[in-house]
Write a protein that holds these residues in place. Structure first.
Motif, PDB file in Angstrom:
ATOM      1  N   SER A   1      49.723  45.055 -30.215  1.00 27.34           N
ATOM      2  CA  SER A   1      50.710  46.105 -30.520  1.00 27.34           C
ATOM      3  C   SER A   1      52.127  45.573 -30.397  1.00 27.34           C
ATOM      4  CB  SER A   1      50.530  47.294 -29.577  1.00 27.34           C
ATOM      5  OG  SER A   1      49.267  47.853 -29.729  1.00 27.34           O
ATOM      6  N   ALA A   2      52.362  44.793 -29.346  1.00 27.84           N
ATOM      7  CA  ALA A   2      53.701  44.234 -29.157  1.00 27.84           C
ATOM      8  C   ALA A   2      54.050  43.242 -30.261  1.00 27.84           C
ATOM      9  CB  ALA A   2      53.795  43.560 -27.788  1.00 27.84           C
ATOM     10  N   TYR A   3      53.093  42.412 -30.647  1.00 28.50           N
ATOM     11  CA  TYR A   3      53.356  41.455 -31.726  1.00 28.50           C
ATOM     12  C   TYR A   3      53.649  42.183 -33.034  1.00 28.50           C
ATOM     13  CZ  TYR A   3      52.973  37.586 -34.950  1.00 28.50           C
ATOM     14  OH  TYR A   3      53.251  36.669 -35.922  1.00 28.50           O
ATOM     15  N   LEU A   4      52.869  43.220 -33.333  1.00 24.35           N
ATOM     16  CA  LEU A   4      53.085  43.971 -34.562  1.00 24.35           C
ATOM     17  C   LEU A   4      54.449  44.661 -34.560  1.00 24.35           C
ATOM     18  CD1 LEU A   4      51.924  45.026 -37.247  1.00 24.35           C
ATOM     19  CD2 LEU A   4      51.010  46.955 -35.964  1.00 24.35           C
ATOM     20  N   ALA A   5      54.788  45.317 -33.442  1.00 25.43           N
ATOM     21  CA  ALA A   5      56.091  45.991 -33.359  1.00 25.43           C
ATOM     22  C   ALA A   5      57.232  44.987 -33.445  1.00 25.43           C
ATOM     23  CB  ALA A   5      56.178  46.782 -32.064  1.00 25.43           C
ATOM     24  N   GLY A   6      57.085  43.842 -32.775  1.00 25.62           N
ATOM     25  CA  GLY A   6      58.118  42.808 -32.838  1.00 25.62           C
ATOM     26  C   GLY A   6      58.262  42.222 -34.226  1.00 25.62           C
ATOM     27  N   SER A   7      57.156  42.010 -34.905  1.00 26.24           N
ATOM     28  CA  SER A   7      57.213  41.458 -36.260  1.00 26.24           C
ATOM     29  C   SER A   7      57.886  42.415 -37.233  1.00 26.24           C
ATOM     30  CB  SER A   7      55.798  41.136 -36.752  1.00 26.24           C
ATOM     31  OG  SER A   7      55.232  40.132 -35.975  1.00 26.24           O
TER      32      SER A   7
ATOM     33  N   GLY B   1      55.388  39.729 -28.356  1.00 24.00           N
ATOM     34  CA  GLY B   1      53.960  39.577 -28.097  1.00 24.00           C
ATOM     35  C   GLY B   1      53.695  38.931 -26.745  1.00 24.00           C
ATOM     36  N   VAL B   2      54.511  37.970 -26.359  1.00 24.38           N
ATOM     37  CA  VAL B   2      54.380  37.351 -25.039  1.00 24.38           C
ATOM     38  C   VAL B   2      54.681  38.369 -23.945  1.00 24.38           C
ATOM     39  CG1 VAL B   2      55.462  35.658 -23.495  1.00 24.38           C
ATOM     40  CG2 VAL B   2      54.753  34.981 -25.761  1.00 24.38           C
ATOM     41  N   ILE B   3      55.663  39.219 -24.177  1.00 23.19           N
ATOM     42  CA  ILE B   3      55.968  40.273 -23.198  1.00 23.19           C
ATOM     43  C   ILE B   3      54.769  41.215 -23.059  1.00 23.19           C
ATOM     44  CG2 ILE B   3      57.431  42.297 -22.775  1.00 23.19           C
ATOM     45  CD1 ILE B   3      59.753  40.674 -23.996  1.00 23.19           C
ATOM     46  N   GLY B   4      54.133  41.584 -24.169  1.00 22.39           N
ATOM     47  CA  GLY B   4      52.936  42.417 -24.118  1.00 22.39           C
ATOM     48  C   GLY B   4      51.794  41.728 -23.390  1.00 22.39           C
ATOM     49  N   LEU B   5      51.654  40.417 -23.583  1.00 23.35           N
ATOM     50  CA  LEU B   5      50.616  39.654 -22.899  1.00 23.35           C
ATOM     51  C   LEU B   5      50.846  39.635 -21.394  1.00 23.35           C
ATOM     52  CD1 LEU B   5      48.209  37.582 -23.399  1.00 23.35           C
ATOM     53  CD2 LEU B   5      49.959  35.845 -23.225  1.00 23.35           C
ATOM     54  N   ILE B   6      52.071  39.385 -20.984  1.00 23.66           N
ATOM     55  CA  ILE B   6      52.402  39.368 -19.553  1.00 23.66           C
ATOM     56  C   ILE B   6      52.202  40.756 -18.954  1.00 23.66           C
ATOM     57  CG2 ILE B   6      54.268  39.026 -17.889  1.00 23.66           C
ATOM     58  CD1 ILE B   6      55.412  36.914 -19.823  1.00 23.66           C
ATOM     59  N   TYR B   7      52.643  41.788 -19.654  1.00 23.75           N
ATOM     60  CA  TYR B   7      52.498  43.154 -19.152  1.00 23.75           C
ATOM     61  C   TYR B   7      51.030  43.513 -18.956  1.00 23.75           C
ATOM     62  CZ  TYR B   7      52.737  48.218 -18.826  1.00 23.75           C
ATOM     63  OH  TYR B   7      52.593  49.506 -18.405  1.00 23.75           O
ATOM     64  N   ALA B   8      50.192  43.184 -19.927  1.00 23.72           N
ATOM     65  CA  ALA B   8      48.764  43.509 -19.818  1.00 23.72           C
ATOM     66  C   ALA B   8      48.127  42.786 -18.642  1.00 23.72           C
ATOM     67  CB  ALA B   8      48.044  43.147 -21.113  1.00 23.72           C
TER      68      ALA B   8
ATOM     69  N   GLY C   1      40.154  42.999 -20.863  1.00 20.60           N
ATOM     70  CA  GLY C   1      40.188  42.273 -22.128  1.00 20.60           C
ATOM     71  C   GLY C   1      40.668  43.147 -23.277  1.00 20.60           C
ATOM     72  N   GLU C   2      40.185  44.384 -23.310  1.00 23.64           N
ATOM     73  CA  GLU C   2      40.652  45.319 -24.337  1.00 23.64           C
ATOM     74  C   GLU C   2      42.126  45.644 -24.134  1.00 23.64           C
ATOM     75  OE1 GLU C   2      36.488  47.759 -24.987  1.00 23.64           O
ATOM     76  OE2 GLU C   2      37.949  48.470 -23.531  1.00 23.64           O
ATOM     77  N   ASN C   3      42.527  45.776 -22.864  1.00 22.85           N
ATOM     78  CA  ASN C   3      43.918  46.029 -22.527  1.00 22.85           C
ATOM     79  C   ASN C   3      44.803  44.872 -23.003  1.00 22.85           C
ATOM     80  OD1 ASN C   3      45.677  47.848 -21.395  1.00 22.85           O
ATOM     81  ND2 ASN C   3      45.471  47.038 -19.336  1.00 22.85           N
ATOM     82  N   LEU C   4      44.360  43.658 -22.744  1.00 25.49           N
ATOM     83  CA  LEU C   4      45.106  42.464 -23.138  1.00 25.49           C
ATOM     84  C   LEU C   4      45.258  42.398 -24.655  1.00 25.49           C
ATOM     85  CD1 LEU C   4      46.158  39.779 -21.741  1.00 25.49           C
ATOM     86  CD2 LEU C   4      44.036  38.789 -22.557  1.00 25.49           C
ATOM     87  N   THR C   5      44.182  42.647 -25.362  1.00 21.41           N
ATOM     88  CA  THR C   5      44.222  42.613 -26.823  1.00 21.41           C
ATOM     89  C   THR C   5      45.107  43.715 -27.379  1.00 21.41           C
ATOM     90  OG1 THR C   5      41.976  41.742 -26.820  1.00 21.41           O
ATOM     91  CG2 THR C   5      42.782  42.648 -28.879  1.00 21.41           C
ATOM     92  N   PHE C   6      44.991  44.917 -26.826  1.00 25.06           N
ATOM     93  CA  PHE C   6      45.764  46.052 -27.328  1.00 25.06           C
ATOM     94  C   PHE C   6      47.266  45.837 -27.131  1.00 25.06           C
ATOM     95  CE2 PHE C   6      47.843  50.132 -26.426  1.00 25.06           C
ATOM     96  CZ  PHE C   6      47.707  50.726 -27.665  1.00 25.06           C
TER      97      PHE C   6
END
Length: 186
Positions: A64-70, A114-121, A55-60
C-alpha cells in the motif's frame, strides 16, 4: 434436485455444497464442495482477535505504501514536467518528458515510502507480539518507532523529530479510522 446418498451423508463434520443448485446448470457431480462444519478457530479467544498475520501485515503495508508513494511521485513528476516545457517542444518530446519525469519520481517516492511501510509493519508486529495487545497505542508506538528508525542515520535530533511526527501521523490515522467507523457505518 434431490440430495444423493453417499458415504459423506453420515459424516457430521462435512457439509456438501453446490453453488449452482438454484440454477439449471448441468454438472457431473451434484455437490462440488465439501465444506467443514467445525469452527474456523480452535479456541474462542482466537476468534476475538480479527487481525492479519505478520506476513499479511507486512505485505499489505509495504504494498500500500509503495503504491501510494508511486502515485504521489508520478503526480509530482507530471507537474515538474509540465512546468519545464520549453517553447519549441513537439508533442512527442512533451510526452517523453512527462513519462520520464513521472517514472523517475514515481519510482523514487514509491521506494522511499515503501520502506517506511515495511519498517512500520515490522515494528507494529513486534509491538503486538511483545505486548499481546492490538490497540491504538500499538499503532502509535509503531509510528513513533518507524519515524525514529527511518531518520536515525541523520542524528538523534532528526530521529526524535521524525519519531514524533510518525507517532502523530499514526495517531491521526487511528483517530480518523475510528471516526470513520463511528460516523460512516458500513
Amino acid at each position: 434436485m434431490a440430495k444423493p446418498s453417499s458415504d459423506h451423508d453420515s459424516d457430521p463434520n462435512i457439509r456438501l455444497y453446490n453453488p449452482y443448485q438454484n440454477y439449471d446448470v448441468p454438472i457431473n457431480a451434484p455437490y462440488l464442495y465439501k465444506l467443514p462444519t467445525s469452527p474456523e478457530f480452535l479456541f474462542t479467544e482466537e476468534s476475538l482477535h480479527q487481525r492479519r498475520s505478520w506476513g499479511e501485515n507486512l505485505t499489505f503495508y509495504t504494498g500500500s505504501a509503495y503504491l501510494a508513494g508511486s502515485i504521489s511521485g508520478a503526480a509530482v513528476g507530471f507537474y515538474s514536467a509540465m512546468k519545464n516545457f520549453e517553447q519549441g517542444d513537439t508533442l512527442k518530446l512533451k510526452i517523453n518528458r512527462i513519462l520520464n519525469s513521472s517514472g523517475q519520481s514515481g519510482r523514487a517516492w514509491g521506494n522511499r515510502i515503501g520502506v517506511i511501510g515495511l519498517i512500520y509493519a515490522g515494528i507494529e508486529s513486534g509491538v503486538v507480539a511483545a505486548t499481546d495487545r492490538d490497540d491504538e497505542w500499538s499503532s502509535v508506538a509503531a509510528g513513533l518507532g518507524t519515524g525514529a528508525l527511518y531518520r536515525a542515520a541523520r542524528g538523534v535530533r532528526s530521529a526524535a523529530v521524525a519519531g514524533a511526527l510518525g507517532g502523530i501521523a499514526a495517531g491521526a490515522v487511528v483517530a480518523g479510522k475510528q471516526a470513520f467507523r463511528r460516523y460512516m457505518p458500513i
